[in-house]
Design a protein around this motif. Structure first.
Motif, short mmCIF file in Angstrom:
data_model
loop_
_atom_site.label_atom_id
_atom_site.label_comp_id
_atom_site.label_asym_id
_atom_site.label_seq_id
_atom_site.Cartn_x
_atom_site.Cartn_y
_atom_site.Cartn_z
N LEU A 154 0.84 -1.19 0.00
CA LEU A 154 0.00 0.00 0.00
C LEU A 154 0.87 1.24 0.00
CD1 LEU A 154 -2.91 1.29 0.50
CD2 LEU A 154 -2.18 1.43 2.89
N SER A 155 0.45 2.24 -0.74
CA SER A 155 1.10 3.53 -0.66
C SER A 155 0.04 4.61 -0.77
CB SER A 155 2.12 3.69 -1.79
OG SER A 155 2.76 4.95 -1.71
N LEU A 156 -0.06 5.44 0.25
CA LEU A 156 -0.99 6.58 0.24
C LEU A 156 -0.16 7.86 0.24
CD1 LEU A 156 -3.58 5.49 2.96
CD2 LEU A 156 -3.57 4.97 0.51
N GLY A 157 -0.62 8.83 -0.51
CA GLY A 157 0.15 10.06 -0.63
C GLY A 157 -0.59 11.30 -0.17
N CYS A 158 0.20 12.30 0.13
CA CYS A 158 -0.34 13.57 0.62
C CYS A 158 0.63 14.69 0.22
CB CYS A 158 -0.45 13.48 2.14
SG CYS A 158 -0.98 15.00 2.96
N THR A 159 0.08 15.74 -0.39
CA THR A 159 0.92 16.90 -0.70
C THR A 159 0.27 18.16 -0.17
OG1 THR A 159 -0.08 17.14 -2.88
CG2 THR A 159 1.98 15.90 -2.75
N ILE A 160 1.12 19.07 0.26
CA ILE A 160 0.66 20.37 0.76
C ILE A 160 1.30 21.46 -0.07
CG2 ILE A 160 0.73 21.97 2.70
CD1 ILE A 160 0.88 18.25 3.26
N LYS A 161 0.47 22.33 -0.60
CA LYS A 161 0.96 23.44 -1.40
C LYS A 161 0.68 24.75 -0.70
CE LYS A 161 2.28 20.78 -4.75
NZ LYS A 161 3.74 20.53 -4.92
N GLY A 162 1.60 25.70 -0.85
CA GLY A 162 1.40 27.01 -0.29
C GLY A 162 1.88 27.19 1.14
N LYS A 163 2.59 26.18 1.67
CA LYS A 163 3.08 26.27 3.04
C LYS A 163 4.50 25.71 3.07
CE LYS A 163 2.99 26.63 7.56
NZ LYS A 163 3.02 27.96 8.23
N ALA A 207 5.96 5.52 7.40
CA ALA A 207 5.74 6.80 6.73
C ALA A 207 7.08 7.39 6.33
CB ALA A 207 4.98 7.76 7.64
N SER A 208 7.05 8.19 5.29
CA SER A 208 8.26 8.86 4.84
C SER A 208 7.92 10.26 4.38
CB SER A 208 8.92 8.08 3.70
OG SER A 208 8.09 8.05 2.57
N ASP A 247 7.03 19.07 0.82
CA ASP A 247 5.57 19.17 0.70
C ASP A 247 4.90 17.81 0.53
OD1 ASP A 247 5.30 20.10 -2.86
OD2 ASP A 247 6.38 18.50 -1.83
N GLN A 248 5.60 16.71 0.82
CA GLN A 248 5.04 15.40 0.54
C GLN A 248 5.20 14.46 1.73
OE1 GLN A 248 6.62 12.52 -2.65
NE2 GLN A 248 5.00 13.63 -3.71
N PHE A 249 4.11 13.72 2.01
CA PHE A 249 4.12 12.77 3.14
C PHE A 249 3.49 11.48 2.62
CE2 PHE A 249 5.23 11.81 7.19
CZ PHE A 249 4.33 11.99 8.24
N ILE A 250 4.19 10.36 2.78
CA ILE A 250 3.76 9.09 2.22
C ILE A 250 3.54 8.08 3.35
CG2 ILE A 250 4.31 7.23 0.63
CD1 ILE A 250 4.00 9.93 -0.74
N LEU A 251 2.43 7.35 3.27
CA LEU A 251 2.14 6.27 4.22
C LEU A 251 2.16 4.97 3.45
CD1 LEU A 251 1.15 5.70 7.19
CD2 LEU A 251 -1.15 5.68 6.23
N SER A 252 2.84 3.96 3.98
CA SER A 252 2.98 2.73 3.20
C SER A 252 3.13 1.52 4.08
CB SER A 252 4.17 2.85 2.25
OG SER A 252 5.36 3.02 2.99
N THR A 253 2.96 0.37 3.45
CA THR A 253 3.27 -0.91 4.05
C THR A 253 3.53 -1.90 2.94
OG1 THR A 253 2.60 -2.65 5.59
CG2 THR A 253 0.88 -1.65 4.25
N GLU A 254 4.32 -2.91 3.21
CA GLU A 254 4.58 -3.92 2.19
C GLU A 254 3.53 -5.02 2.22
OE1 GLU A 254 8.55 -5.37 2.42
OE2 GLU A 254 9.45 -3.44 1.93
#
Lengths: 109, 109
Positions: A19-28, A66-67, A72-79
């Motif tokens: 699994l890989s879930l992503g998150c990005t934040i812009k403007g901060k 998580a990495s 601006d990027q935060f990733i949640l994952s598991t194998e």
């Protein structure tokens, strides 16, 4: 204005799959970032937080990792997904107030 | 451990009336936030308080760190106020926020 984007919106995955879930934040610049998880009917739990690139602190152990590869990027994952990983995952950034993304709904079958 | 006790778990109001939600904390907190769950399941920030009270329209929140509680008052409740409300408390040290279990509010005509 700051925006926070999570992807995917929803996932249906098999037990044992990655699994890989992503998150990005812009403007901060250099935001404090968080991953939260809520099992169906459960309480929202903080999983990880990160205050800078390359640094991640674990709050709750759920066989997830998580990495933060970019500012601006935060990733949640598991194998290997477990049935217990099902639920709603929320990414957030904070400057006193906590601002959440739209979330990812994960079903593990 | 550090906990947040939110009450009531469910609340039913007639349109035009009001009531209060409450969160009690087992230890001294630095700040509290109140959220409302949106239609998709993510959380929208209502208030952030490090002390005192804040008001926004028909909502008013108070935080007493010494007495270890926070309240969210709703007055003149409207049908569209129905939903689930959460408090989240910020610890004095670190970056952890602990959420309450939520209050499910139903406003009926």
């Amino acid at each position: 204005a700051q925006t926070i984007h999570q992807w995917p919106v929803a996932e249906i995955k098999a037990v044992g799959s990655p699994l890989s879930l992503g998150c990005t934040i812009k403007g901060k610049s250099s935001p404090n970032l968080y991953w939260y998880w809520q099992a169906t009917g459960g309480t929202l739990q903080q999983l990880f937080y990160s205050i800078t690139v390359g640094q991640v602190e674990s709050v709750v152990q759920l066989n997830l990792s998580a990495s933060r590869p970019k500012d601006d990027q935060f990733i949640l994952s598991t194998e290997k997904l477990l049935l217990s990983h099902s639920g709603f995952y929320l990414c957030a950034w904070k400057d006193n107030t906590l601002y959440f993304g739209a979330g990812t709904r994960l079903s593990v079958l | 451990g550090d906990q947040v006790e939110q009450s009531p778990s469910a609340l039913s109001l007639h349109e035009g009336t009001g009531s209060a939600l409450r969160c009690n904390f087992t230890t001294t907190m630095r700040a509290v936030q109140w959220f409302r769950k949106n239609s998709r399941g993510s959380l929208i920030n209502l208030f952030y308080l490090a002390s005192g009270t804040k008001e926004n329209g028909r909502l008013k929140s108070a935080f007493d760190s010494k007495e270890r509680y926070s309240t969210l008052h709703i007055r003149d409740a409207q049908l569209e106020d129905s939903g689930t409300y959460f408090c989240a408390a910020e610890f004095n040290m670190g970056y952890k926020l602990t959420f309450g279990t939520g209050t499910s509010l139903l406003v009926d005509p």
